[in-house]
Design an enzyme around this catalytic site. Structure first.
Site, PDB file in Angstrom:
ATOM      1  N   HIS A 118       0.816  -1.217   0.000  1.00  0.00           N
ATOM      2  CA  HIS A 118       0.000   0.000   0.000  1.00  0.00           C
ATOM      3  C   HIS A 118       0.851   1.269   0.000  1.00  0.00           C
ATOM      4  CE1 HIS A 118      -3.672  -2.392   1.731  1.00  0.00           C
ATOM      5  NE2 HIS A 118      -3.435  -2.652   0.473  1.00  0.00           N
ATOM      6  N   GLU A 219      -7.789 -10.754  17.975  1.00  0.00           N
ATOM      7  CA  GLU A 219      -9.101 -11.400  17.805  1.00  0.00           C
ATOM      8  C   GLU A 219      -9.122 -12.121  16.460  1.00  0.00           C
ATOM      9  OE1 GLU A 219     -11.587  -7.916  18.107  1.00  0.00           O
ATOM     10  OE2 GLU A 219     -11.704  -7.789  15.919  1.00  0.00           O
TER      11      GLU A 219
HETATM   12  P1  OAD Z   1      -7.340  -2.945  10.410  1.00  0.00           P
HETATM   13  O1  OAD Z   1      -7.448  -1.749  11.287  1.00  0.00           O
HETATM   14  O2  OAD Z   1      -8.455  -3.263   9.513  1.00  0.00           O
HETATM   15  O3  OAD Z   1      -7.100  -4.244  11.321  1.00  0.00           O
HETATM   16  C1  OAD Z   1      -6.160  -4.240  12.356  1.00  0.00           C
HETATM   17  C2  OAD Z   1      -6.136  -5.634  12.940  1.00  0.00           C
HETATM   18  O4  OAD Z   1      -5.105  -5.688  13.916  1.00  0.00           O
HETATM   19  C3  OAD Z   1      -7.434  -6.054  13.631  1.00  0.00           C
HETATM   20  O5  OAD Z   1      -7.797  -7.361  13.170  1.00  0.00           O
HETATM   21  C4  OAD Z   1      -7.057  -6.091  15.119  1.00  0.00           C
HETATM   22  O6  OAD Z   1      -7.749  -7.115  15.815  1.00  0.00           O
HETATM   23  C5  OAD Z   1      -5.584  -6.404  15.035  1.00  0.00           C
HETATM   24  N1  OAD Z   1      -4.776  -5.955  16.175  1.00  0.00           N
HETATM   25  C6  OAD Z   1      -4.902  -4.818  16.918  1.00  0.00           C
HETATM   26  N2  OAD Z   1      -3.929  -4.740  17.837  1.00  0.00           N
HETATM   27  C7  OAD Z   1      -3.137  -5.827  17.668  1.00  0.00           C
HETATM   28  C8  OAD Z   1      -1.952  -6.320  18.297  1.00  0.00           C
HETATM   29  N3  OAD Z   1      -1.377  -5.659  19.307  1.00  0.00           N
HETATM   30  N4  OAD Z   1      -1.435  -7.491  17.859  1.00  0.00           N
HETATM   31  C9  OAD Z   1      -2.012  -8.178  16.840  1.00  0.00           C
HETATM   32  N5  OAD Z   1      -3.124  -7.765  16.206  1.00  0.00           N
HETATM   33  C10 OAD Z   1      -3.680  -6.615  16.602  1.00  0.00           C
HETATM   34  O7  OAD Z   1      -5.941  -2.802   9.629  1.00  0.00           O
HETATM   35  P2  OAD Z   1      -5.464  -3.552   8.297  1.00  0.00           P
HETATM   36  O8  OAD Z   1      -5.975  -4.946   8.255  1.00  0.00           O
HETATM   37  O9  OAD Z   1      -4.010  -3.339   8.205  1.00  0.00           O
HETATM   38  O10 OAD Z   1      -5.475   0.448   3.350  1.00  0.00           O
HETATM   39  O11 OAD Z   1      -6.188  -2.696   7.189  1.00  0.00           O
HETATM   40  C11 OAD Z   1      -5.969  -2.991   5.840  1.00  0.00           C
HETATM   41  C12 OAD Z   1      -6.014  -1.739   5.007  1.00  0.00           C
HETATM   42  O12 OAD Z   1      -7.232  -1.020   5.256  1.00  0.00           O
HETATM   43  C13 OAD Z   1      -4.946  -0.720   5.338  1.00  0.00           C
HETATM   44  O13 OAD Z   1      -3.699  -1.004   4.732  1.00  0.00           O
HETATM   45  C14 OAD Z   1      -5.534   0.545   4.780  1.00  0.00           C
HETATM   46  C15 OAD Z   1      -6.955   0.406   5.287  1.00  0.00           C
HETATM   47  O14 OAD Z   1      -7.916   1.059   4.562  1.00  0.00           O
HETATM   48  C16 OAD Z   1      -5.189   1.533   2.620  1.00  0.00           C
HETATM   49  O15 OAD Z   1      -5.011   2.620   3.119  1.00  0.00           O
HETATM   50  C17 OAD Z   1      -5.099   1.247   1.157  1.00  0.00           C
END
Ligand code: OAD
Length: 254
Positions: A118, A219
């Site tokens: 990204h 989760e």
């Molecule tokens: P999300 O915010 O959708 O998901 C974050 C994940 O991290 C969730 O499943 C949480 O449960 C988990 N989480 C939180 N704290 C954690 C920890 N300490 N250890 C392990 N897991 C933890 O973020 P992404 O999946 O990265 O795209 O989102 C994907 C894309 O959506 C991003 O790259 C961005 C966004 O829109 C663009 O900007 C193109």
């Protein structure tokens, strides 16, 4: 938090390990995630900030938001989860780290083979002449009175080198990520909600091609039901323990 001996054994013997990370791995560094209750998309609207129409409509707002995120990312440091992945890279013959994050923390933790799906907040470029913009040119504060930041060469608007909604992923990065998912022996999906495609398809592709696939998350994610193992716990705790166990299994502990 508990991972299986199977996961440790598979990682210790793997020829190629592929990893997908999302915002959750940087959460313990103080970088907000997107979809958690206190995440960025709970406070800001993607349609007003993270797409090209929004940028053209209000470049000062969008440049300011990314300047804010860039400053935040620069102020924080890699956490033990990032560092554990940099160590894992040293323990296996081939390693591909695919990240959806734009914060540069994997690189700062010492990871070498990072595939940025990204983009990266630390880079910006002119939308007209495509010239990369230097850091100083890229980051206005909110409410900049003199208008948006423009290219010193051609006057075009300067945008962050990140992928916005509706935009294709960088082709070479996607190709490397797909190739890694299709050929690795073990795939780890870490700290991602796995709802944004094509990134979320990578662990599923790895399952299809016979890799052992594990998720590390606080989760269960959208793809948890389809992987071999879900390790529930914060990445900053799970990954150092997991990598230590792999090193010990290989006789390289300590
Ligand atoms: P999300 O915010 O959708 O998901 C974050 C994940 O991290 C969730 O499943 C949480 O449960 C988990 N989480 C939180 N704290 C954690 C920890 N300490 N250890 C392990 N897991 C933890 O973020 P992404 O999946 O990265 O795209 O989102 C994907 C894309 O959506 C991003 O790259 C961005 C966004 O829109 C663009 O900007 C193109």
């Amino acid at each position: 938090m508990s991972f299986s001996q199977t996961l440790v054994d598979r990682l210790a013997a793997a020829r190629h390990v592929a990893v997908l990370t999302g915002a959750g791995i940087s959460a313990e560094s103080g970088v907000p995630t997107f979809r958690d209750p206190d995440g960025l998309w709970a406070r800001f609207r993607p349609q007003e900030l993270a797409n090209v129409e929004a940028f053209l409509r209000n470049p000062v707002l969008v440049q300011g938001w990314y300047a804010h995120r860039r400053r935040l990312a620069q102020e924080v440091a890699p956490n033990p989860g990032h560092r554990a992945l940099a160590r894992l890279e040293e323990l296996v013959p081939a390693f591909t780290l695919v990240t959806q994050n734009v914060d540069d923390l994997h690189q700062r933790a010492g990871s070498r083979a990072v595939v940025e799906l990204h983009g990266n907040l630390t880079r910006s470029y002119c939308i007209d002449c495509r010239r990369p913009a230097a850091d100083a040119e890229a980051g206005p504060a909110h409410g900049r009175e003199e208008g948006p930041v423009r290219c010193p060469a051609c006057g075009g608007l300067i945008r962050p080198d990140v992928v916005w909604f509706g935009e294709p992923l960088p082709a070479e990065a996607l190709e490397r990520a797909t190739e890694a998912a299709a050929t690795c022996d073990v795939f780890l999906s870490i700290g991602t909600s796995a709802v944004v495609y094509p990134a979320a398809g990578l662990p599923l592709l790895a399952v299809e091609h016979g890799a052992y696939v594990a998720e590390v998350n606080v989760e269960r994610s959208a793809i948890a039901a389809h992987v071999h193992e879900v390790v529930l716990g914060p990445a900053g705790t799970v990954l150092p323990a997991l990598v230590e166990a792999v090193a010990a299994r290989q006789g390289r502990g300590g």
